[in-house]
Design an enzyme around this catalytic site. Sequence first.
Site, short mmCIF file in Angstrom:
data_model
loop_
_atom_site.label_atom_id
_atom_site.label_comp_id
_atom_site.label_asym_id
_atom_site.label_seq_id
_atom_site.Cartn_x
_atom_site.Cartn_y
_atom_site.Cartn_z
CE LYS A 59 4.36 18.57 -15.70
NZ LYS A 59 3.54 17.52 -16.18
N GLY B 111 4.49 12.31 -2.00
CA GLY B 111 4.43 13.79 -2.33
C GLY B 111 6.02 14.30 -2.91
CB VAL B 112 7.41 15.51 -5.65
CG1 VAL B 112 8.72 16.34 -6.14
CG2 VAL B 112 7.74 14.06 -5.96
CE1 TYR C 108 0.15 7.52 -7.79
CE2 TYR C 108 -2.14 8.71 -7.33
CZ TYR C 108 -0.73 8.57 -6.88
OH TYR C 108 -0.20 9.00 -5.87
CG HIS D 275 -7.43 4.74 -0.90
ND1 HIS D 275 -6.85 3.92 -0.06
CD2 HIS D 275 -8.67 4.01 -1.04
CE1 HIS D 275 -7.49 2.63 0.17
NE2 HIS D 275 -8.82 2.63 -0.56
CG LEU E 85 -0.60 6.54 4.35
CD1 LEU E 85 -1.91 6.13 4.47
CD2 LEU E 85 0.16 6.29 5.65
CE1 TYR F 168 -3.77 2.26 0.29
CE2 TYR F 168 -2.83 3.07 2.60
CZ TYR F 168 -3.71 3.24 1.42
OH TYR F 168 -4.69 4.28 1.45
N1 ACO Z 1 -0.73 18.06 -14.21
C1 ACO Z 1 -1.12 17.08 -14.84
N2 ACO Z 1 -0.44 15.92 -14.80
C2 ACO Z 1 0.56 15.72 -14.19
C3 ACO Z 1 0.90 16.93 -13.28
C4 ACO Z 1 -0.03 18.20 -13.18
N3 ACO Z 1 0.53 19.24 -12.55
N4 ACO Z 1 2.01 16.40 -12.39
C5 ACO Z 1 2.42 15.37 -12.60
N5 ACO Z 1 1.54 14.78 -13.83
C6 ACO Z 1 1.38 13.44 -14.15
C7 ACO Z 1 1.61 13.52 -15.76
O1 ACO Z 1 0.94 12.54 -16.49
C8 ACO Z 1 3.09 13.12 -15.77
O2 ACO Z 1 3.86 12.78 -16.78
P1 ACO Z 1 4.23 13.68 -18.19
O3 ACO Z 1 5.30 14.49 -17.23
O4 ACO Z 1 4.89 12.78 -18.92
O5 ACO Z 1 3.27 14.69 -18.29
C9 ACO Z 1 3.20 12.25 -14.65
O6 ACO Z 1 2.26 12.60 -13.71
C10 ACO Z 1 4.56 12.08 -14.01
O7 ACO Z 1 5.04 13.03 -13.48
P2 ACO Z 1 6.41 12.97 -12.32
O8 ACO Z 1 7.12 14.38 -12.67
O9 ACO Z 1 6.85 11.78 -12.24
O10 ACO Z 1 5.49 13.51 -11.02
P3 ACO Z 1 5.89 14.63 -9.78
O11 ACO Z 1 7.38 14.14 -9.36
O12 ACO Z 1 5.86 15.95 -10.24
O13 ACO Z 1 4.80 14.14 -8.76
C11 ACO Z 1 2.74 14.51 -7.53
C12 ACO Z 1 3.54 14.14 -8.87
C13 ACO Z 1 3.62 13.39 -6.41
C14 ACO Z 1 1.21 14.21 -7.87
C15 ACO Z 1 3.10 15.97 -7.15
O14 ACO Z 1 2.37 16.74 -7.82
C16 ACO Z 1 2.75 16.35 -5.66
O15 ACO Z 1 3.56 16.08 -4.73
N6 ACO Z 1 1.39 16.71 -5.47
C17 ACO Z 1 1.01 17.11 -4.24
C18 ACO Z 1 0.99 15.80 -3.02
C19 ACO Z 1 0.12 14.90 -3.88
O16 ACO Z 1 -1.23 15.23 -4.32
N7 ACO Z 1 0.21 13.43 -3.91
C20 ACO Z 1 -0.34 12.30 -4.57
C21 ACO Z 1 -1.85 12.26 -3.29
S1 ACO Z 1 -2.15 10.26 -3.56
C22 ACO Z 1 -1.29 9.58 -2.35
O17 ACO Z 1 -0.67 10.02 -1.61
C23 ACO Z 1 -1.53 8.13 -2.45
#
Ligand code: ACO
Length: 136
Positions: free
Chosen positions: A63, A56-57, A102, A90, A53, A51
């Site tokens: 990106k 985050g980045v 995902y 989730h 949980l 799982y």
């Molecule tokens: N808008 C649309 N698609 C996005 C975005 C965005 N802002 N950011 C990432 N993606 C998608 C795209 O499909 C991207 O592929 P691409 O670059 O070819 O378009 C793909 O994700 C991979 O991106 P990464 O660079 O690997 O992702 P990143 O390192 O930026 O982390 C994350 C993504 C974790 C969602 C980040 O934006 C974040 O930390 N957000 C805040 C916390 C959060 O929402 N975490 C997820 C909650 S669910 C859980 O925790 C189980």
Amino acid sequence: STKPKICYRPIRPSDLETLEHIHTKLFPIRESEIVDLLGYDSAKSDQTLVYILTLGVVDTYRKLGIASSLIKEVIKYASSISTCRAVYLHVISYNNPAIFLYKKMSFKCIRRLQGFYLINGQHYDSYLFMYYVMGD
Ligand code: ACO
């Protein structure tokens, strides 16, 4: 602007404080809620699941493929456990960046859970995403 070069290494005990700080900022979730979320009895089955949980980045490093790389590591780890059938997580229903991520990583959306999250007295739906690991 040039993209920074990203290096990966295993976490160390001395990273814990920084990681806790980042995690608290990204996910204001209490430990008791984490225990509720994990409240299923995996000991009852000879099959296991991994799982995720929280994932985050820090926003200045988004990106750059960091979340994708971390998910790949989790899938590799899950694949190394012979009893593991899937990686699952989730995500709140309005979190489109995460949902895109995902789907891009070949997770399948299994169902929508009504009112799964309770945030400041408000209920929000979540999606359940699964990545099936090849059994050997
Ligand atoms: N808008 C649309 N698609 C996005 C975005 C965005 N802002 N950011 C990432 N993606 C998608 C795209 O499909 C991207 O592929 P691409 O670059 O070819 O378009 C793909 O994700 C991979 O991106 P990464 O660079 O690997 O992702 P990143 O390192 O930026 O982390 C994350 C993504 C974790 C969602 C980040 O934006 C974040 O930390 N957000 C805040 C916390 C959060 O929402 N975490 C997820 C909650 S669910 C859980 O925790 C189980």
